[in-house]
Design an enzyme around this catalytic site. Structure first.
Site, short mmCIF file in Angstrom:
data_model
loop_
_atom_site.label_atom_id
_atom_site.label_comp_id
_atom_site.label_asym_id
_atom_site.label_seq_id
_atom_site.Cartn_x
_atom_site.Cartn_y
_atom_site.Cartn_z
N ARG A 264 0.80 -1.22 0.00
CA ARG A 264 0.00 0.00 0.00
C ARG A 264 0.83 1.27 0.00
NH1 ARG A 264 -4.62 0.22 4.43
NH2 ARG A 264 -4.91 -1.86 3.53
N HIS B 108 -7.41 -5.30 -7.68
CA HIS B 108 -7.23 -4.51 -6.46
C HIS B 108 -8.47 -4.61 -5.57
CE1 HIS B 108 -4.73 -1.60 -4.40
NE2 HIS B 108 -5.75 -0.79 -4.21
N TYR C 148 -18.23 10.47 -15.42
CA TYR C 148 -18.19 11.59 -16.36
C TYR C 148 -16.83 11.74 -17.05
CZ TYR C 148 -22.37 12.97 -13.76
OH TYR C 148 -23.60 12.98 -13.17
#
Length: 747
Positions: A34, A80, A124
């Site tokens: 991470r 993931h 979007y």
């Protein structure tokens, strides 16, 4: 009734052991998967998975865009196992030109801005990879890196990318793991390429030499690097340090002696909107009285305008104060804590990071060459079979037409392998023409030449390093300083010299009257009050006037206490004249058993005469008594049971000292007999009869020819015939003249 299900294994264990075991697993997961980047490709798992997923979706720079939601969905579903928000946030940052020096994602739509506004929702926005991302993935399908199963075991993902681009230093990294963190600023890839080529030639190159190629970070938002070169070298040597970055600014002349300052670049990771809010807040709080306004006139480029109150203050001095009080100067820390090739977290220096990248490129080159050799061998085998078929075309046709097991017969007749025989059987009729045979021979010859070259490369380390240097040259040519993206944005400047900014320049200068009452309540009344106005000042019941000083808001007040300490207060920080003010003891750390001896307005260059009631004293420069803390500054060391009783100004040209004790005796001696020091007990000024209980009451410096003045009735009296009191320091003296104040004070 059915039997209960068998219970699982239950083990007795200490809570501390169970916690430490589980927390260690969590810590290792955070470190490895991470927070810390890999030194080879400079990526964390989420970034690596994003790029790999985009490559699988064929989102190369020449293809069209795809919705970010599609990419995020693939990454979350296949590689993931975390939330979509964290994946999309990482993707957004990889596309922001103000956040990443060399963006890895080419975004279309609203991907946020430098003011801190968030990107539009992933449904979007659209994205594809950049050329830099393609360089990171270059050769991934040629067995150059290892793959591992994904979290669900259905697919595989790369452990590291081939990384034909020094991404760790070029784009930097930041992260916080458990018990460790990383912070690496971005650098200029052209300079990194120069350093890499030098390291290939000289593997033991010093950090000092490498810093000549990499003089410091190159932030995407530009700015000016103002760190000392020795500090930069030391940071790169140890892998820990920091870099100070300042905003770029310029002066625009408005005519008639006025100007405005325009900020064109701000430090890395500073939000423009918050920066402007901070400056506006300082102006409103009158902590920057020299500024009247700040405006944001930014469009695509940054343009923040600062309007000075007057053109008399130098722009450089104004900006020096801005750098101190705002994020126009910020510090970016360096902590090159990364995962090495063996997944071990450690702090590396600049040479180790560059060397790790070169070693990775060597591994990729060797593995890619071996993969290509395998392809060539398989192709040559097939081409060899085809050439046999062309040489024996009639016999091959006969076998195929007449034999039941044509493949086995051909293998036995022409000594072909299974692969060659299969390739012959799969040939189309159009491939039997003469032209096709010539093309096969040409391809065969070219592959033989390539095979020889690859074998030579694998057997010659120097040749491999030369090949890697060539790849680095290609990266420099594509992304180096001569390209639009590769131009250095952060100017490497000199460390700033200590510019003394006068307090008057930063505080609005206004006349005030400082009022301190008998009980220690202090305030500042606007304007210089007349004697009549001073008499009209109201105090708390039972309190009365003690000190009234005419000053300016830019002045400092010196307070001398009976404990021998000097305290300093800025006039701009005093409470206003409305009400009765505030207790002085809340503003300075004055002990309960100490009281104020004297209060005066500080004047630079002046000297003070200080004395205790034990008749010890000396002269001290006033500049040396200024205190930096509320606790004050010890100047006069007083004996146990004694107190500091006198602090008077030494007039310019004074040549004598007059001292009076509680026994009303005065002694006058030359000022030359008194030492000038910055701290101490001092010397004896006047001697008293043992057991008489007399103590020093006051001391004064004056000019002998002008006489000794003291209060007399409602006015002043000057005694010029001073012969009876003149003597040497530490003398007993003579009785004061008739009419001398009963307070035994010269003022």
């Amino acid at each position: 009734m059915s039997e209960p299900a068998p219970e699982g294994e239950i083990r007795d264990t200490r809570l501390a052991d169970a916690l430490s075991e589980r927390y260690l697993s969590y810590a290792m997961s955070t470190i490895m998967s991470r927070s810390l980047p890999d030194v080879r490709d400079g990526l964390k798992p989420v970034h690596r998975r994003l790029l790999f997923a985009m490559q699988q979706l064929k989102l190369d720079p020449k293809s069209g865009f795809k919705k970010c939601a599609r990419v995020v969905g693939d990454v979350m579903g296949k590689y993931h196992p975390h939330g979509d928000a964290s994946i999309y946030d990482a993707m957004v940052r990889m596309s922001q030109e103000f956040a990443v020096r060399y963006p890895l994602v080419d975004g279309q739509g609203n991907f946020g801005n430098i003011d801190g506004d968030n990107a539009a929702a992933m449904r979007y926005t659209e994205a594809r990879m950049t050329e830099v991302a393609m360089a990171l993935l270059d050769g991934i399908d040629q067995d150059t890196v290892d793959f591992r199963p994904t979290y669900d075991g259905e697919e595989s993902e790369p452990i590291v990318l081939p990384s034909n681009f020094p991404n760790l230093l070029a784009n930097g990294a930041a992260g916080i793991a458990v018990g460790m963190a990383t912070s690496i600023p971005p650098h200029n890839v052209g300079e990194l390429c120069d350093a890499l080529k030098h390291l290939i030639k000289f593997p033991n190159a010093t950090i000092d030499k490498l810093v000549e190629f990499v003089p410091g970070p190159d932030f995407p938002t530009g700015g000016e690097l103002v760190e000392n070169r020795d500090a930069i070298v030391e940071a790169y040597k140890t892998g820990r340090g920091g870099f100070r970055v300042r905003a770029k600014w310029e002066v625009e002349d408005l005519g008639r002696g006025t100007y405005q300052i325009v900020i064109t670049e701000i430090p890395y990771q500073v939000q423009k909107s918050k920066l402007i809010e901070k400056i506006a807040e300082l102006i409103n709080d009158k902590r920057l009285p020299i500024l009247t306004d700040v405006r944001d006139e930014s469009a695509e480029d940054i343009r923040v305008v600062l309007e000075p109150r007057t053109g008399k203050v130098e722009a450089a001095m104004l900006m020096e104060q801005m750098f101190r009080m705002t994020e126009l100067e910020s510090r970016f820390s360096l902590n090159m804590n990364v995962l090495d090739a063996y997944n071990t977290p450690r702090v590396m220096n600049l040479r180790e990071v560059l060397a790790a990248f070169l070693e990775h490129r060597m591994v990729v080159l060797v593995r890619g060459s071996n993969f290509r050799l395998g392809q060539i061998e398989r192709r040559l085998e097939i081409l060899g079979g085809m050439l046999v078929a062309y040489l024996n075309l009639d016999e091959v046709i006969r076998i195929i037409r007449e034999e039941d097991n044509a493949k086995q017969v051909m293998m036995a007749t022409f000594k072909l392998s299974d692969v060659q025989a299969e390739a012959i059987l799969n040939m189309r009729l159009r491939q039997l023409r003469k032209l096709e045979e010539m093309e096969i021979r040409t391809e065969n010859d070219a592959l033989v030449v390539e095979q020889t070259a690859l074998n030579t490369l694998l057997n010659d380390e120097e040749l491999r390093w030369k090949s890697i240097a060539g790849q680095i040259n290609e990266i420099k040519e594509k992304f180096g300083q001569k390209t639009e993206i590769g131009k250095r944005r952060t100017v490497v400047g000199d460390a700033p010299t200590a510019v003394i900014v006068p307090l008057e320049a930063m505080i609005e200068r206004e006349p005030i009257t400082v009022v301190c009452s008998q009980k220690g309540w202090i305030r500042a009344i606007k304007g210089h009050l007349s004697d009549e106005q001073v008499k009209d000042i109201k105090y708390k019941e039972g309190d009365k006037e003690r000190y009234t000083l005419a000053a300016q808001t830019t002045d400092k007040i010196l307070i001398f206490a009976t404990n021998g300490r000097f305290y300093t207060l800025g006039c701009d920080k005093l409470p206003g004249g409305r009400g009765h003010g505030e207790p002085l003891r809340l503003m300075i750390d004055l002990p309960n058993d100490a009281d104020i001896t004297e209060m005066l307005v500080h004047v630079t260059g002046r000297k003070l005469l200080v004395a205790s009631d034990s008749a010890h004293g000396f002269i001290v420069p006033e500049d040396d008594v200024l205190a930096q803390t509320k606790n004050g500054k010890v100047v006069l060391n007083v004996s146990p049971g004694a107190e500091a009783t006198s602090c008077t100004i030494v007039p310019e040209g004074a040549d004598s000292i007059a001292v009076i004790g509680s026994n009303r005796k005065i002694v006058i001696f030359p000022i030359a007999e008194l030492p000038e020091i910055t701290r101490g007990k001092g010397v004896i000024l006047q001697r008293y009869k043992k057991g008489g209980g007399a103590v020093l009451r006051d001391a004064k410096a004056f000019t002998l020819t002008e006489g000794l003045s003291f209060p007399f009735g409602s006015g002043w009296r000057t005694e010029t015939d001073l012969l009876r009191w003149q003597g040497k320091r530490a003398g007993a003296g003579a009785l004061a003249p008739r009419g001398f104040p009963t307070s035994n004070k010269f003022a």
